[in-house]
Scaffold this motif. Structure first.
Motif, PDB file in Angstrom:
ATOM      1  N   UNK A 489       0.763  -1.331   0.172  1.00  0.00           N
ATOM      2  CA  UNK A 489       0.214  -0.386  -0.221  1.00  0.00           C
ATOM      3  C   UNK A 489       1.277   1.559   0.212  1.00  0.00           C
ATOM      4  N   UNK A 490       2.315   0.953  -0.164  1.00  0.00           N
ATOM      5  CA  UNK A 490       2.947   2.540  -0.284  1.00  0.00           C
ATOM      6  C   UNK A 490       4.156   2.540  -1.370  1.00  0.00           C
ATOM      7  N   UNK A 491       3.342   1.299  -2.357  1.00  0.00           N
ATOM      8  CA  UNK A 491       4.844   1.066  -3.294  1.00  0.00           C
ATOM      9  C   UNK A 491       6.237   1.093  -3.307  1.00  0.00           C
ATOM     10  N   UNK A 492       6.676   0.956  -2.385  1.00  0.00           N
ATOM     11  CA  UNK A 492       8.274   1.227  -1.949  1.00  0.00           C
ATOM     12  C   UNK A 492       8.661  -0.243  -1.976  1.00  0.00           C
ATOM     13  N   UNK A 493       9.511  -0.437  -1.841  1.00  0.00           N
ATOM     14  CA  UNK A 493      10.866  -1.418  -1.217  1.00  0.00           C
ATOM     15  C   UNK A 493      10.600  -1.971  -0.380  1.00  0.00           C
ATOM     16  N   UNK A 494      10.392  -2.859   0.476  1.00  0.00           N
ATOM     17  CA  UNK A 494      10.348  -3.334   1.774  1.00  0.00           C
ATOM     18  C   UNK A 494      10.974  -4.470   1.807  1.00  0.00           C
ATOM     19  N   UNK A 495      11.877  -5.061   1.701  1.00  0.00           N
ATOM     20  CA  UNK A 495      11.940  -6.209   2.336  1.00  0.00           C
ATOM     21  C   UNK A 495      12.683  -6.627   3.837  1.00  0.00           C
ATOM     22  N   UNK A 496      12.069  -7.671   3.589  1.00  0.00           N
ATOM     23  CA  UNK A 496      11.810  -8.871   5.163  1.00  0.00           C
ATOM     24  C   UNK A 496      12.496 -10.091   5.127  1.00  0.00           C
ATOM     25  N   UNK A 497      13.871  -9.919   6.054  1.00  0.00           N
ATOM     26  CA  UNK A 497      15.164 -11.441   5.811  1.00  0.00           C
ATOM     27  C   UNK A 497      15.423 -11.611   7.667  1.00  0.00           C
ATOM     28  N   UNK A 498      15.400 -12.385   7.190  1.00  0.00           N
ATOM     29  CA  UNK A 498      16.340 -13.184   8.840  1.00  0.00           C
ATOM     30  C   UNK A 498      17.755 -12.195   9.346  1.00  0.00           C
ATOM     31  N   UNK A 499      17.294 -12.085  10.549  1.00  0.00           N
ATOM     32  CA  UNK A 499      18.147 -10.559  11.172  1.00  0.00           C
ATOM     33  C   UNK A 499      19.922 -10.953  10.915  1.00  0.00           C
ATOM     34  N   UNK A 500      19.747 -12.083  11.143  1.00  0.00           N
ATOM     35  CA  UNK A 500      21.484 -13.078  11.530  1.00  0.00           C
ATOM     36  C   UNK A 500      21.999 -12.700  10.514  1.00  0.00           C
TER      37      UNK A 500
END
Length: 608
Positions: A489-500
């Motif tokens: 809903x913001x049309x931006x790059x938001x990348x998720x990953x495992x913290x380590x």
């Protein structure tokens, strides 16, 4: 995805009722709309590009007259958005009109074949193929059931199709071949639509439909036929307790805002599943499993990631979260035994990738279980046992309360199975029950305390075009869900990953002010403090979502710590998703984007 709908009435005009259903299907995503009604020997067809409100105003859809009609909201796949490609479509001579939901993957081949046989196909939309294929065989037999039976053999794909013909001016016909479809039963009128919530303002009585079935509907009767051999199928209506009022914004500006707040009531209601015998069947089935594949798409897949933690750690079931479209590619050589379960998670119960997975896995001997929100759905009917998440109607495209209740239901199932298997003591089980019953109060507190922080941070991040969201252990799935909310809903790059994993390459993206959101569970503080420091010392902007942790706050600037109420390792991830939902919402509003209907997206994905 597209939505199709139809009404046939004994008396009165059906235009308003068609528009009522159509507006309730708008959440699925669409770019054009149209209606077709029969009156006094003529079919009035009006359609155009735009919202159902704008098309209604421009083409005066409310002034259409007839006791039978159908409509469609189109989400473009074949043919760009245009009036000619909008649905419904006429047949060659204007005697029949129809519309579809889904994809005809044989579109080009079937179109060429029909044109070679003399059919005039006016558009580049695959829905028109359904009309002409049915017309071809109806003209031979003068039997609409046979026309549909033979017509579908001309096409390949997954779809549902609705139509009516001047020769039968009091009858709607429809066929379900892989896309969602439901029959609604009224008083002196009946309805066909792509989903159950869309007809709730008109009736709470419905008949679920299966793939490979044809429906013949008049104002006072219905018949269901097997699309392969034409034999009649007898099925009684059901009553749903879903409420039409749930699909109204009320005093809220957006459905998304309303549905975030509705998580208080939704979690409170679902918490009673701990003691309810409604879950006994699925608990017993899962208790017998050694291996469980948790299959979902989008937010449901993210819920599966958190759910796998619960099942592995509480219930002792080896659980693997798998994206719906990936399962039959990655595990096609896996040989299940009688203790292997496929738990399919789908809000709508109609997600095509999930249904494809079930159709692949069932013949191989997997035990199919379902977790759904909509009663009478395909996933429910294909499952040996199923459970409702009980979130009520969710209209906004981004999932909020359905995701939260999926995660909570995973926790409830894992707790009951863990206790049943003797993996947690009675004292531990009672403690967890108390925490689950107190969850709704913590959800309310989290919402109230997070709103001002989310609004402030949204203003500061309004020009941000990229960020990272990191989770560790049980919060990895939460970070994935937060990233999905912000992206969609913001049309931006938001990348998720495992913290380590962030230091294994992605850390190079960090520069002055680059936002990195950490989702932290209470037991993981020492690992996360180290991870936050890696960003802080490179002038990035670490933002934390989690309980207050002494020492961690020293690495975060004032206002960048979303403190959630103190709970436990198992409850904290449920609460942590809420600040991310609110941040995504307020960022969207700051950017001038409608958070309920983001571009290019559909609530229910019924195509491959």
């Amino acid at each position: 995805m597209c939505g199709i709908f139809g009404v046939v009435a004994k008396e009165g005009n059906v235009a308003e009722k068609l528009l009522t259903i159509g507006k309730r299907l708008a959440y699925r995503g669409y770019d054009s709309a149209g209606l077709a009604l029969y009156n006094d020997g003529n079919i009035d067809l009006r359609k155009g590009v735009g919202t159902i409100e704008s098309v209604t105003e421009n083409l005066k859809l409310k002034e259409m007259v007839g006791k039978i009609g159908l409509g469609q909201l189109r989400w473009s796949t074949f043919g760009r958005p245009s009036k000619i490609n909008a649905q419904p479509h006429f047949d060659c001579d204007g005697d029949m009109v129809g519309a579809h939901n889904g994809n005809i993957v044989s579109f080009h081949r079937t179109k060429e074949q029909l044109e070679n046989e003399g059919h005039t196909i006016r558009s580049l939309n695959d829905g028109e193929i359904c009309v002409h294929a049915t017309e071809k065989h109806y003209d031979k037999t003068k039997d609409m059931i046979k026309g549909l039976m033979e017509g579908v053999k001309e096409m390949e794909g997954a779809f549902a199709f609705i139509c009516f013909h001047k020769d039968h001016p009091d009858t709607l016909y429809a066929i379900k071949m892989g896309s969602s479809l439901v029959l609604g039963i009224g008083e002196g009128e009946n309805y066909i639509a792509s989903d159950l919530p869309s007809i709730l303002p008109l009736t709470n009585k419905f008949v679920p439909l299966n793939d490979g079935e044809i429906i013949e509907v008049t104002a006072t009767s219905y018949k269901i036929y097997n699309a392969e051999d034409g034999s009649e199928i007898h099925r009684k209506p059901r009553i749903t307790d879903l409420s039409a009022e749930e699909a109204v914004k009320g005093s809220y500006d957006y459905f998304l805002t309303k549905e975030i707040h509705e998580q208080v009531d939704a979690t409170e209601k679902l918490a009673f599943g701990l003691e309810s015998d409604v879950l006994d069947e699925i608990v017993n089935k899962l208790s017998e499993a050694n291996v469980a594949f948790l299959v979902g798409c989008g937010s449901s897949f993210n819920a599966c990631n958190v759910g796998s933690y619960y099942l592995n750690n509480l219930a002792g079931i080896i659980a693997f979260p798998v994206i719906g479209g990936r399962f039959f590619e990655e595990y096609k050589n896996y040989q299940p035994d009688d203790k292997t379960v496929l738990l399919c998670v789908s809000q709508s119960g109609e997600t095509k990738d999930i249904i494809n997975t079930i159709n692949f896995a069932k013949p191989k001997g997997y035990h199919i279980l379902g977790m759904v929100n909509v009663p009478g759905s395909t996933v429910e009917r294909l499952s040996e046992a199923y459970a409702y998440i009980g979130a009520g109607i969710e209209r906004s495209v981004p999932a909020t309360k359905t995701y939260t209740n999926q995660v909570l239901l995973f926790l409830i199932l894992a707790a009951r199975i863990g206790y049943k298997r003797g993996r947690i003591t009675k004292e531990e089980y009672e403690q967890l029950k108390a925490e689950i019953h107190n969850l709704s109060a913590l959800v309310k507190q989290t919402i109230e305390e997070s709103i001002p922080k989310a609004k402030k941070l949204a203003k500061e991040l309004v020009k941000t075009n990229a960020m990272s969201l990191l989770g560790y252990g049980i919060t990895h799935g939460v970070a994935m869900e937060g990233a999905l909310k912000i992206r969609e809903i913001n049309y931006i790059s938001a990348e998720a990953m495992y913290s380590s994993e962030f230091k294994h390459g992605p850390l190079s993206i960090v520069e002055n002010g680059y936002p990195v959101i950490y989702v932290v569970a209470p037991n993981d503080k020492y690992y996360v403090i180290s991870h936050v420091s890696e960003v802080e010392c490179r002038d990035g902007r670490p933002i934390v979502v989690g309980e207050h942790i002494d020492g961690l706050d020293k690495h975060v600037k004032e206002g960048d710590y979303f403190e959630i109420p103190k709970s436990s390792q198992l409850i904290s991830p449920i609460l942590a998703a809420i600040p991310l939902q609110l941040l995504a919402l307020y960022m969207s509003i700051e950017r001038g984007i409608d958070p309920d209907y983001p571009r290019n997206l559909s609530k229910t994905l019924t195509v491959d």
